[in-house]
Design an enzyme around this catalytic site. Structure first.
Site, PDB file in Angstrom:
ATOM      1  N   GLU A  38      28.118  -9.128 -10.207  1.00 14.44           N
ATOM      2  CA  GLU A  38      27.290  -9.945 -11.088  1.00 14.44           C
ATOM      3  C   GLU A  38      26.002 -10.276 -10.354  1.00 14.44           C
ATOM      4  O   GLU A  38      25.013  -9.591 -10.521  1.00 14.44           O
ATOM      5  CB  GLU A  38      28.051 -11.203 -11.513  1.00 14.44           C
ATOM      6  CG  GLU A  38      27.351 -11.977 -12.606  1.00 14.44           C
ATOM      7  CD  GLU A  38      28.266 -12.990 -13.264  1.00 14.44           C
ATOM      8  OE1 GLU A  38      27.766 -13.794 -14.059  1.00 14.44           O
ATOM      9  OE2 GLU A  38      29.482 -12.996 -12.982  1.00 14.44           O
TER      10      GLU A  38
ATOM     11  N   HIS B  59      28.956 -20.945  -5.853  1.00 15.41           N
ATOM     12  CA  HIS B  59      28.161 -21.172  -7.058  1.00 15.41           C
ATOM     13  C   HIS B  59      27.495 -22.539  -6.882  1.00 15.41           C
ATOM     14  O   HIS B  59      28.184 -23.530  -6.741  1.00 15.41           O
ATOM     15  CB  HIS B  59      29.089 -21.248  -8.282  1.00 15.41           C
ATOM     16  CG  HIS B  59      28.967 -20.133  -9.257  1.00 15.41           C
ATOM     17  ND1 HIS B  59      29.374 -18.858  -8.976  1.00 15.41           N
ATOM     18  CD2 HIS B  59      28.521 -20.100 -10.531  1.00 15.41           C
ATOM     19  CE1 HIS B  59      29.185 -18.091 -10.047  1.00 15.41           C
ATOM     20  NE2 HIS B  59      28.654 -18.821 -10.994  1.00 15.41           N
TER      21      HIS B  59
ATOM     22  N   GLU C 284      32.547 -22.344  -8.363  1.00 18.93           N
ATOM     23  CA  GLU C 284      32.139 -22.120  -9.749  1.00 18.93           C
ATOM     24  C   GLU C 284      32.923 -23.002 -10.711  1.00 18.93           C
ATOM     25  O   GLU C 284      32.388 -23.498 -11.696  1.00 18.93           O
ATOM     26  CB  GLU C 284      32.356 -20.648 -10.115  1.00 18.93           C
ATOM     27  CG  GLU C 284      32.033 -20.309 -11.560  1.00 18.93           C
ATOM     28  CD  GLU C 284      32.248 -18.848 -11.874  1.00 18.93           C
ATOM     29  OE1 GLU C 284      31.697 -18.374 -12.889  1.00 18.93           O
ATOM     30  OE2 GLU C 284      32.967 -18.159 -11.113  1.00 18.93           O
TER      31      GLU C 284
ATOM     32  N   TRP D   4      20.391 -22.952 -21.200  1.00 23.70           N
ATOM     33  CA  TRP D   4      20.012 -21.836 -20.327  1.00 23.70           C
ATOM     34  C   TRP D   4      18.525 -21.519 -20.533  1.00 23.70           C
ATOM     35  O   TRP D   4      17.732 -21.592 -19.601  1.00 23.70           O
ATOM     36  CB  TRP D   4      20.900 -20.627 -20.623  1.00 23.70           C
ATOM     37  CG  TRP D   4      22.194 -20.646 -19.861  1.00 23.70           C
ATOM     38  CD1 TRP D   4      22.586 -19.767 -18.898  1.00 23.70           C
ATOM     39  CD2 TRP D   4      23.260 -21.597 -19.978  1.00 23.70           C
ATOM     40  NE1 TRP D   4      23.833 -20.111 -18.408  1.00 23.70           N
ATOM     41  CE2 TRP D   4      24.267 -21.233 -19.046  1.00 23.70           C
ATOM     42  CE3 TRP D   4      23.482 -22.728 -20.754  1.00 23.70           C
ATOM     43  CZ2 TRP D   4      25.450 -21.955 -18.893  1.00 23.70           C
ATOM     44  CZ3 TRP D   4      24.667 -23.453 -20.604  1.00 23.70           C
ATOM     45  CH2 TRP D   4      25.624 -23.067 -19.681  1.00 23.70           C
TER      46      TRP D   4
END
Length: 773
Positions: A355, A659, A638, A421
């Site tokens: 990712e 994360h 995360e 986002w």
């Protein structure tokens, strides 16, 4: 021979190039052996200053007369390569000699054409299928040498490399001959811009703190710190012997090596020895996220020395926070290490699995913390240009940038437009303005901001946003991503997508009105003020009951609504009591995900509920910040439940132990607990808002932050209910203290304080008592 980053402004920084972009004819395509391009040339200007301007399609390393140019890694960096490609500038005067000289540029796939995204659908050749180099050597009289079709090429001993794959290197193939020529590639030199941020650099090596052998005779090394980087080792042995290094972030029960959470990322290196004494190896064109390395040796060879080499675009700290609680201190360090590991050219979600993408939501919630902990101005400014390049025609902002899906929508449709986002395009510029006084970034991003808030309004054609539930549909939102729900037999309440989306709709619209005011855009300011007012009214009508309870009665709804003043005055007291009850009913455990978590403690502090903030922050059960620290975490996880109490890894298909998002709590530590905030009215820390909200159990507290004017230092200790707070401000920076409910009988430098006090540069002593609970 230092790399010189470009100044950040609204204009691209470029130059006139003499060289062409040339591709090695030895290259056989993505996933095959790397190649070099080279040229031998005469140079008689001893002592003259010579500069190298250089860039590439793919990643490059340059050598002159066998000596590496600079110490930057992963150059030229990662951008939306169809929008712009960075170039670097080096002083190479000391590397040249009179007479014959040789330049060699190594080229590899890098982000440019390594498979990007995840699993079987990863996209190879995302931005192009040909690697290439462009270079000018420039002296006082002009170009000395440039890339053209007279250069040669050949294969490198790097037999395969990739961002997720790792690297295979056969040292027996070093010093390969020039077996091929080069080809001039059609290329728009206008894409080349001076590197917009600092280069990625190595940090101090981390020696292993432990090592042991597993049942198959492989050696596992524990470097004591999860980091983004690679393993460097010195090995001695016979030619043809192989050293394989695999990586892991955590161990399973019984110290079992476990990297299932890397998913399809091989994330390994394989080195074949020459066999002529000590050999040193580290990968050239990749990086990994890891704390542990498992080394397998095939053949006659022995590791002589080994270390973890962290890398980062922000290696130097700009802030620190310590307290009397060692777990809290480690939490801050974990956040710093997660920022370092994920601020590698792009603010990525994680450095280990298949990712490693620049998720806008993660960056949005963490931006302010990033600026407290490191000088992130040029890094985030550069990132915003990637975000703007990826913005869709309808104004939707990508879920991550650089965005491979934009160029390959058939494989990954609909990867743009999530509230929380996409709001990065508004929030991050504002953070850069408040922290650094950077008006240019506000101007540069203004039109994309307007297009974004217009897009969000258009999702449901009005102030209430009703996102579709299916991934890929226009306006789909991640909501409060990874919000914990507690016992699955009786889950705790969570915020709904429409509520979360509408709150962020308001946040960005209201912020855009403030930005327009800063820029003197009066018409836009009034338009956004009116729109924000419509959203505020609609939110209250839709999501607040007559009894003052929010519709979903969850921590995220209350935290965000209170923090951004969405609760009407007539409902505030009742809503505050509902908020308190929600926290108590959860046994003071966190009930927030990616967008709610950064707001939770600031909202409680704003409301004066310091007792709840203390209990939520310091509780050590899952979900909680200190739970992961108590489990030995050295970076931010995360998921709140990334590891079970017995050490079992939770859900390896989506589980990163590096994360940074939940590390956003550090903003609260600086701004509330340490009591220093940048004033939007005098941006760039020309004025500091001084408003300490002490948590007595953390005493003593000490914080510092380096700004352009110097260093701010703040600290306090608690004696009973009395707080002694000491603040030092550098020249060019003043403080403003406004006594509040938690500051009883305050004295400043020995004098009583009854109203707002301005603190000039220098050291100040503030003494006050905390109110009775």
């Amino acid at each position: 021979m230092n790399f010189q980053p470009a100044a950040i402004s609204g204009d691209r920084v470029s130059r006139a190039w003499s060289g062409d972009m040339i591709a090695p004819l030895s290259d056989r395509g993505q996933g095959t052996a790397a190649s070099f391009v080279s040229k031998t040339f005469d140079h008689e200007g001893a002592g003259l200053p010579i500069e190298l301007f250089i860039s590439a399609l793919g990643l490059y390393r340059c050598f002159i007369n066998g000596t590496r140019v600079g110490n930057d890694v992963l150059t030229p960096g990662w951008t939306n390569y169809d929008d712009r490609i960075a170039y670097q500038r080096y002083d190479i005067s000391k590397l040249l000699k009179p007479g014959r000289n040789r330049i060699e540029i190594w080229l590899a796939d890098g982000w440019y054409r390594s498979p990007i995204m995840w699993g079987a659908k990863a996209i190879p050749n995302c931005w192009g299928d040909r690697i290439g180099a462009i270079a000018d050597l420039v002296g006082p009289s002009g170009p000395l040498l440039s890339t053209d079709t007279t250069w040669q090429s050949g294969p490198l001993p790097i037999l395969k490399s990739g961002i997720y794959f790792g690297e295979i290197f056969d040292a027996r193939l070093e010093n390969a001959a020039e077996t091929h020529g080069v080809e001039r590639l059609p290329f728009d030199k206008g894409l080349l811009v001076a590197h917009e941020t600092a280069a990625v650099r190595e940090l101090q090596p981390l020696a292993p703190i432990d090592s042991w052998s597993d049942d198959e005779g492989r050696t596992i090394y524990d470097f004591g710190q999860n980091a983004g980087g690679y393993v460097r080792y010195r090995v001695r042995g016979a030619g043809g012997a192989e050293v394989r290094v695999e990586h892991a972030e955590v161990l399973g029960p019984d110290r079992h090596f476990d990297n299932r959470n890397y998913r399809a990322a091989a994330a390994h290196t394989l080195y074949t020895l020459r066999g002529d004494g000590d050999e040193t190896y580290a990968p050239h064109f990749t990086f990994h996220g890891f704390r542990y390395a498992r080394v397998t040796i095939n053949g006659n060879a022995k590791i002589v020395e080994i270390a973890s080499i962290p890398i980062s675009s922000v290696p130097e700290p700009a802030g620190g926070f310590t307290s009397g609680n060692s777990l809290v201190n480690r939490l801050v360090q974990n956040t710093i290490w997660s920022q370092r590991a994920n601020f590698v050219e792009v603010p990525t979600d994680c450095p280990q699995r298949d990712e490693r993408l620049g998720w806008t939501g993660d960056a949005q919630v963490f931006a302010a913390t990033a600026c407290w902990l490191s000088d992130s101005q040029s890094f985030l400014s550069k990132y915003l240009r990637d975000v703007m390049a990826d913005q869709r025609e309808d104004g939707a902002v990508s879920h991550f940038s650089p965005d491979p899906t934009r160029l390959h929508p058939a494989d990954f449709p609909g990867y743009a437009g999530s509230t929380g986002w996409g709001d990065a395009i508004v929030v991050i510029p504002w953070v850069l303005y408040t922290h650094y006084g950077n008006r240019a970034v506000l101007s540069e991003c203004l039109d994309p901001m307007v297009r974004w808030v217009d897009f969000v309004w258009s999702i449901s054609d009005g102030p209430i946003v009703r996102p579709p539930s299916h991934w890929g549909a226009r306006g789909f939102t991640f909501g409060d991503w990874l919000q914990p729900v507690g016992d699955n037999r009786k889950p705790r309440p969570t915020i709904a997508d429409d509520c979360a989306a509408t709150i962020y709709h308001f946040i960005s619209t209201d912020l855009l009105a403030r930005i327009a005011a800063v820029l003197g855009e009066e018409a836009l300011e009034e338009q956004m003020k009116r729109r924000a007012g419509e959203i505020r009214l609609a939110f209250a009508n839709e999501f607040i009951t007559p009894a003052g309870r929010l519709a979903h009665n969850d921590q995220t709804s209350y935290a965000l609504a209170f923090l951004y003043d969405l609760i009407p005055a007539e409902h505030r007291q009742a809503a505050q009591q509902h908020f308190r009850k929600v926290i108590i009913d959860a046994d003071y455990k966190i009930g927030t995900g990616f967008i709610g978590t950064p707001a939770l403690l600031p909202a409680l502090t704003k409301l004066g509920m310091d007792d709840l903030a203390e209990k939520v922050f310091l509780q050590e059960d899952v979900p909680g910040w200190l739970y992961q620290v108590s489990k030995g975490a050295t970076t931010i996880w995360e998921r709140w439940d990334s590891m079970a109490p017995d050490g079992t890894i939770y859900e390896p298909d989506m589980n990163s132990y590096n994360h940074y998002a939940y590390g956003a709590v550090c903003q609260w530590l600086f701004e509330c607990v340490a009591g220093i905030s940048p004033s939007p009215e005098a941006a760039g820390f020309a004025e500091v808002i001084v408003d300490p909200a002490p948590i007595p159990s953390l005493s003593p507290v000490s914080a510092y932050h380096d700004i352009s004017q110097g260093r701010i230092e703040a600290g306090w200790h608690c004696t009973g209910s009395e707080i002694t707070y000491v603040l030092t401000l550098p020249e060019g920076c003043v403080g403003r203290f406004r006594p509040g409910r938690r500051h009883q009988n305050p004295t400043l430098n020995g004098e009583p304080v009854f109203e707002d006090a301005v603190l000039p540069p220098g050291t100040h002593r503030l003494v006050f008592s905390l109110p009775d609970s």
